[in-house]
Design a protein around this motif. Structure first.
Motif, PDB file in Angstrom:
ATOM      1  N   MET A 128      55.235  -0.912   9.331  1.00 44.28           N
ATOM      2  CA  MET A 128      53.808  -0.670   9.116  1.00 44.28           C
ATOM      3  C   MET A 128      53.257  -1.425   7.913  1.00 44.28           C
ATOM      4  SD  MET A 128      52.927   0.974  11.594  1.00 44.28           S
ATOM      5  CE  MET A 128      52.404   2.458  12.365  1.00 44.28           C
ATOM      6  N   LYS A 129      53.798  -2.610   7.644  1.00 44.22           N
ATOM      7  CA  LYS A 129      53.291  -3.413   6.541  1.00 44.22           C
ATOM      8  C   LYS A 129      52.256  -4.433   7.011  1.00 44.22           C
ATOM      9  CE  LYS A 129      57.284  -2.864   3.603  1.00 44.22           C
ATOM     10  NZ  LYS A 129      58.384  -3.467   2.899  1.00 44.22           N
ATOM     11  N   ASN A 130      51.947  -4.395   8.299  1.00 45.76           N
ATOM     12  CA  ASN A 130      50.962  -5.334   8.823  1.00 45.76           C
ATOM     13  C   ASN A 130      49.600  -5.085   8.185  1.00 45.76           C
ATOM     14  OD1 ASN A 130      52.970  -4.727  11.196  1.00 45.76           O
ATOM     15  ND2 ASN A 130      52.179  -6.791  11.497  1.00 45.76           N
ATOM     16  N   THR A 131      48.862  -6.176   8.023  1.00 46.32           N
ATOM     17  CA  THR A 131      47.526  -6.069   7.447  1.00 46.32           C
ATOM     18  C   THR A 131      46.473  -6.322   8.529  1.00 46.32           C
ATOM     19  OG1 THR A 131      47.433  -8.397   6.826  1.00 46.32           O
ATOM     20  CG2 THR A 131      48.333  -6.850   5.178  1.00 46.32           C
ATOM     21  N   VAL A 132      45.261  -6.000   8.180  1.00 47.10           N
ATOM     22  CA  VAL A 132      44.134  -6.174   9.094  1.00 47.10           C
ATOM     23  C   VAL A 132      44.036  -7.621   9.551  1.00 47.10           C
ATOM     24  CG1 VAL A 132      41.608  -6.131   9.198  1.00 47.10           C
ATOM     25  CG2 VAL A 132      42.851  -4.204   8.191  1.00 47.10           C
ATOM     26  N   SER A 133      44.261  -8.564   8.646  1.00 45.66           N
ATOM     27  CA  SER A 133      44.136  -9.989   9.003  1.00 45.66           C
ATOM     28  C   SER A 133      45.121 -10.405  10.088  1.00 45.66           C
ATOM     29  CB  SER A 133      44.293 -10.875   7.765  1.00 45.66           C
ATOM     30  OG  SER A 133      45.578 -10.730   7.215  1.00 45.66           O
ATOM     31  N   ASP A 134      46.203  -9.638  10.260  1.00 42.08           N
ATOM     32  CA  ASP A 134      47.191  -9.959  11.292  1.00 42.08           C
ATOM     33  C   ASP A 134      46.638  -9.766  12.706  1.00 42.08           C
ATOM     34  OD1 ASP A 134      49.110 -10.499   9.339  1.00 42.08           O
ATOM     35  OD2 ASP A 134      49.905  -8.442   9.385  1.00 42.08           O
ATOM     36  N   ILE A 135      45.687  -8.840  12.878  1.00 47.21           N
ATOM     37  CA  ILE A 135      45.225  -8.539  14.245  1.00 47.21           C
ATOM     38  C   ILE A 135      43.705  -8.444  14.381  1.00 47.21           C
ATOM     39  CG2 ILE A 135      47.359  -7.368  14.904  1.00 47.21           C
ATOM     40  CD1 ILE A 135      45.864  -4.704  14.515  1.00 47.21           C
ATOM     41  N   MET A 136      42.954  -8.788  13.338  1.00 54.57           N
ATOM     42  CA  MET A 136      41.500  -8.633  13.441  1.00 54.57           C
ATOM     43  C   MET A 136      40.920  -9.555  14.509  1.00 54.57           C
ATOM     44  SD  MET A 136      39.920 -10.299  10.012  1.00 54.57           S
ATOM     45  CE  MET A 136      39.922 -12.058   9.741  1.00 54.57           C
ATOM     46  N   GLU A 137      39.769  -9.131  15.030  1.00 58.42           N
ATOM     47  CA  GLU A 137      39.067  -9.850  16.084  1.00 58.42           C
ATOM     48  C   GLU A 137      37.827 -10.525  15.502  1.00 58.42           C
ATOM     49  OE1 GLU A 137      39.673  -6.799  19.739  1.00 58.42           O
ATOM     50  OE2 GLU A 137      38.560  -6.016  18.017  1.00 58.42           O
ATOM     51  N   ASP A 138      37.094 -11.224  16.368  1.00 59.03           N
ATOM     52  CA  ASP A 138      35.819 -11.805  15.940  1.00 59.03           C
ATOM     53  C   ASP A 138      34.912 -10.701  15.437  1.00 59.03           C
ATOM     54  OD1 ASP A 138      36.635 -14.346  16.684  1.00 59.03           O
ATOM     55  OD2 ASP A 138      35.677 -14.235  18.659  1.00 59.03           O
ATOM     56  N   GLY A 139      34.052 -11.043  14.494  1.00 59.11           N
ATOM     57  CA  GLY A 139      33.178 -10.055  13.877  1.00 59.11           C
ATOM     58  C   GLY A 139      31.995  -9.651  14.727  1.00 59.11           C
ATOM     59  N   VAL A 160      43.081  -7.601   3.710  1.00 58.13           N
ATOM     60  CA  VAL A 160      44.406  -7.319   3.141  1.00 58.13           C
ATOM     61  C   VAL A 160      44.796  -5.846   3.237  1.00 58.13           C
ATOM     62  CG1 VAL A 160      44.343  -9.302   1.581  1.00 58.13           C
ATOM     63  CG2 VAL A 160      43.493  -7.094   0.791  1.00 58.13           C
ATOM     64  N   ASP A 161      43.874  -4.998   3.739  1.00 58.38           N
ATOM     65  CA  ASP A 161      44.215  -3.584   3.936  1.00 58.38           C
ATOM     66  C   ASP A 161      45.293  -3.459   5.002  1.00 58.38           C
ATOM     67  OD1 ASP A 161      42.392  -2.700   2.057  1.00 58.38           O
ATOM     68  OD2 ASP A 161      40.848  -2.190   3.533  1.00 58.38           O
ATOM     69  N   THR A 162      46.140  -2.453   4.852  1.00 59.61           N
ATOM     70  CA  THR A 162      47.185  -2.239   5.852  1.00 59.61           C
ATOM     71  C   THR A 162      46.593  -1.578   7.097  1.00 59.61           C
ATOM     72  OG1 THR A 162      47.765  -0.031   5.077  1.00 59.61           O
ATOM     73  CG2 THR A 162      48.940  -1.911   4.052  1.00 59.61           C
ATOM     74  N   ILE A 163      47.305  -1.712   8.202  1.00 57.18           N
ATOM     75  CA  ILE A 163      46.894  -1.076   9.450  1.00 57.18           C
ATOM     76  C   ILE A 163      46.927   0.444   9.274  1.00 57.18           C
ATOM     77  CG2 ILE A 163      47.417  -0.773  11.907  1.00 57.18           C
ATOM     78  CD1 ILE A 163      46.333  -3.577  11.129  1.00 57.18           C
ATOM     79  N   VAL A 164      47.918   0.936   8.541  1.00 56.83           N
ATOM     80  CA  VAL A 164      48.021   2.382   8.302  1.00 56.83           C
ATOM     81  C   VAL A 164      46.775   2.890   7.576  1.00 56.83           C
ATOM     82  CG1 VAL A 164      49.328   4.172   7.087  1.00 56.83           C
ATOM     83  CG2 VAL A 164      50.543   2.357   8.292  1.00 56.83           C
ATOM     84  N   LYS A 165      46.365   2.191   6.540  1.00 58.57           N
ATOM     85  CA  LYS A 165      45.162   2.580   5.786  1.00 58.57           C
ATOM     86  C   LYS A 165      43.921   2.498   6.682  1.00 58.57           C
ATOM     87  CE  LYS A 165      42.401   1.321   1.736  1.00 58.57           C
ATOM     88  NZ  LYS A 165      42.269   0.426   0.581  1.00 58.57           N
ATOM     89  N   LEU A 225      35.285  -6.934   5.919  1.00 54.85           N
ATOM     90  CA  LEU A 225      34.453  -7.625   4.935  1.00 54.85           C
ATOM     91  C   LEU A 225      35.306  -8.188   3.815  1.00 54.85           C
ATOM     92  CD1 LEU A 225      31.497  -5.069   4.493  1.00 54.85           C
ATOM     93  CD2 LEU A 225      31.731  -6.894   6.188  1.00 54.85           C
ATOM     94  N   GLN A 226      34.896  -9.358   3.347  1.00 59.94           N
ATOM     95  CA  GLN A 226      35.539  -9.972   2.191  1.00 59.94           C
ATOM     96  C   GLN A 226      34.424 -10.306   1.212  1.00 59.94           C
ATOM     97  OE1 GLN A 226      37.770 -13.604   2.981  1.00 59.94           O
ATOM     98  NE2 GLN A 226      39.389 -12.787   1.677  1.00 59.94           N
ATOM     99  N   LYS A 227      34.407  -9.602   0.087  1.00 57.89           N
ATOM    100  CA  LYS A 227      33.359  -9.724  -0.920  1.00 57.89           C
ATOM    101  C   LYS A 227      31.979  -9.497  -0.309  1.00 57.89           C
ATOM    102  CE  LYS A 227      36.096 -12.802  -3.761  1.00 57.89           C
ATOM    103  NZ  LYS A 227      36.243 -14.113  -4.358  1.00 57.89           N
ATOM    104  N   GLY A 228      31.884  -8.497   0.581  1.00 56.48           N
ATOM    105  CA  GLY A 228      30.614  -8.128   1.183  1.00 56.48           C
ATOM    106  C   GLY A 228      30.173  -8.974   2.363  1.00 56.48           C
ATOM    107  N   VAL A 229      30.959  -9.978   2.722  1.00 55.12           N
ATOM    108  CA  VAL A 229      30.609 -10.885   3.814  1.00 55.12           C
ATOM    109  C   VAL A 229      31.510 -10.599   5.012  1.00 55.12           C
ATOM    110  CG1 VAL A 229      30.463 -13.314   4.501  1.00 55.12           C
ATOM    111  CG2 VAL A 229      29.865 -12.646   2.163  1.00 55.12           C
ATOM    112  N   PRO A 230      30.932 -10.446   6.212  1.00 57.06           N
ATOM    113  CA  PRO A 230      31.750 -10.145   7.388  1.00 57.06           C
ATOM    114  C   PRO A 230      32.593 -11.336   7.829  1.00 57.06           C
ATOM    115  CG  PRO A 230      29.452 -10.432   8.033  1.00 57.06           C
ATOM    116  CD  PRO A 230      29.505 -10.506   6.533  1.00 57.06           C
ATOM    117  N   ILE A 231      33.877 -11.061   8.080  1.00 56.30           N
ATOM    118  CA  ILE A 231      34.767 -12.136   8.547  1.00 56.30           C
ATOM    119  C   ILE A 231      35.452 -11.758   9.855  1.00 56.30           C
ATOM    120  CG2 ILE A 231      35.151 -13.082   6.237  1.00 56.30           C
ATOM    121  CD1 ILE A 231      37.951 -11.705   6.360  1.00 56.30           C
ATOM    122  N   GLY A 232      35.235 -10.533  10.330  1.00 49.55           N
ATOM    123  CA  GLY A 232      35.847 -10.093  11.577  1.00 49.55           C
ATOM    124  C   GLY A 232      35.640  -8.611  11.768  1.00 49.55           C
ATOM    125  N   CYS A 233      36.359  -8.068  12.752  1.00 45.84           N
ATOM    126  CA  CYS A 233      36.333  -6.623  12.958  1.00 45.84           C
ATOM    127  C   CYS A 233      37.709  -6.191  13.450  1.00 45.84           C
ATOM    128  CB  CYS A 233      35.242  -6.210  13.938  1.00 45.84           C
ATOM    129  SG  CYS A 233      35.583  -6.552  15.655  1.00 45.84           S
TER     130      CYS A 233
END
Length: 184
Positions: free
Chosen positions: A128-139, A80-85, A101-109
C-alpha cells in the motif's frame, strides 16, 4: 397555476435584464403586445401568457452561475498522497472521486473506479505504498465562476465533476448531485 400580475411580469422581466423587445422576440410576439400585457390594458390568452412566463423563467435560470452552485473549499489530494490516505479521505467525506491538485492547480483526478481497476490489474501492491500519481486519471474540466449554469449542465453530461477556477487556482467544485439540488 399561479397567474402573474402585469406588475409581476414587468418586475421579473427587469430583474432578468430583458427589454420588452427581447421578451417579444423570444416569445414570438410583438413588442406592443408585451407592453399592453405589462400595462394591464389587455388580458392575454393563457397560451400567450405561458410563452412569456417560459421566456422569463429561462432567462432567470441563466442568471445562476458556477459560483452560485459550487462547493468550497474543494476536497482534493496531492499526487504524492498514498492510495490509503486517498481512500480514507473518500470514505470520510462520502466522495467517489477527487481532483488531484498540485499547488492549487488541477493535474488529474482519482476515483473509486480507478482504484478498483488498478487493484484488478495488480498495479496496487499489498504494501500500500502506491501514490495517487501511480493511477490518477485525466482531470475534471474547468470553468470560470461566471459561466452560466447551462454550460455546467452540458459539461456534467460528459464528466463527473467540474472545477471552478479563478486566477489560476481552483476555488470550487460542482458535481451532478449539485445540479439535482437546483430542483428543490
Amino acid at each position: 397555476m399561479n397567474v402573474p400580475s402585469p406588475d409581476e411580469l414587468k418586475e421579473l422581466r427587469k430583474k432578468v435584464g430583458l427589454t420588452q423587445s427581447d421578451v417579444a422576440e423570444r416569445a414570438g410576439l410583438s413588442q406592443s403586445m408585451v407592453a399592453r400585457i405589462e400595462s394591464g390594458s389587455v388580458d392575454p390568452r393563457v397560451s400567450t401568457l405561458k410563452r412569456i412566463v417560459d421566456v422569463l423563467n429561462s432567462a432567470q435560470r441563466s442568471l445562476v452561475t458556477a459560483k452560485d452552485l459550487m462547493h468550497a473549499p474543494v476536497i482534493s489530494v496531492s499526487p504524492v498522497d498514498t492510495i490509503v490516505k486517498t481512500v480514507a479521505k473518500m470514505e470520510e467525506h462520502g466522495i467517489s472521486q477527487l481532483p488531484v491538485l498540485q499547488k492549487g492547480v488541477p493535474i488529474g483526478c482519482i476515483s473509486e473506479s480507478a482504484i478498483i481497476a488498478a487493484m484488478e490489474e495488480g498495479k496496487i501492491s499489498r504494501s500500500m505504498k502506491n501514490t495517487v500519481s501511480d493511477i490518477m486519471e485525466d482531470g475534471f474540466p474547468t470553468v470560470s465562476p461566471s459561466v452560466d449554469i447551462e454550460t455546467v449542465v452540458h459539461t456534467l453530461h460528459y464528466h463527473h465533476a467540474v472545477l471552478v477556477m479563478e486566477k489560476g487556482q481552483v476555488t470550487g467544485v460542482i458535481t451532478k448531485h449539485d445540479l439535482i439540488t437546483l430542483l428543490s
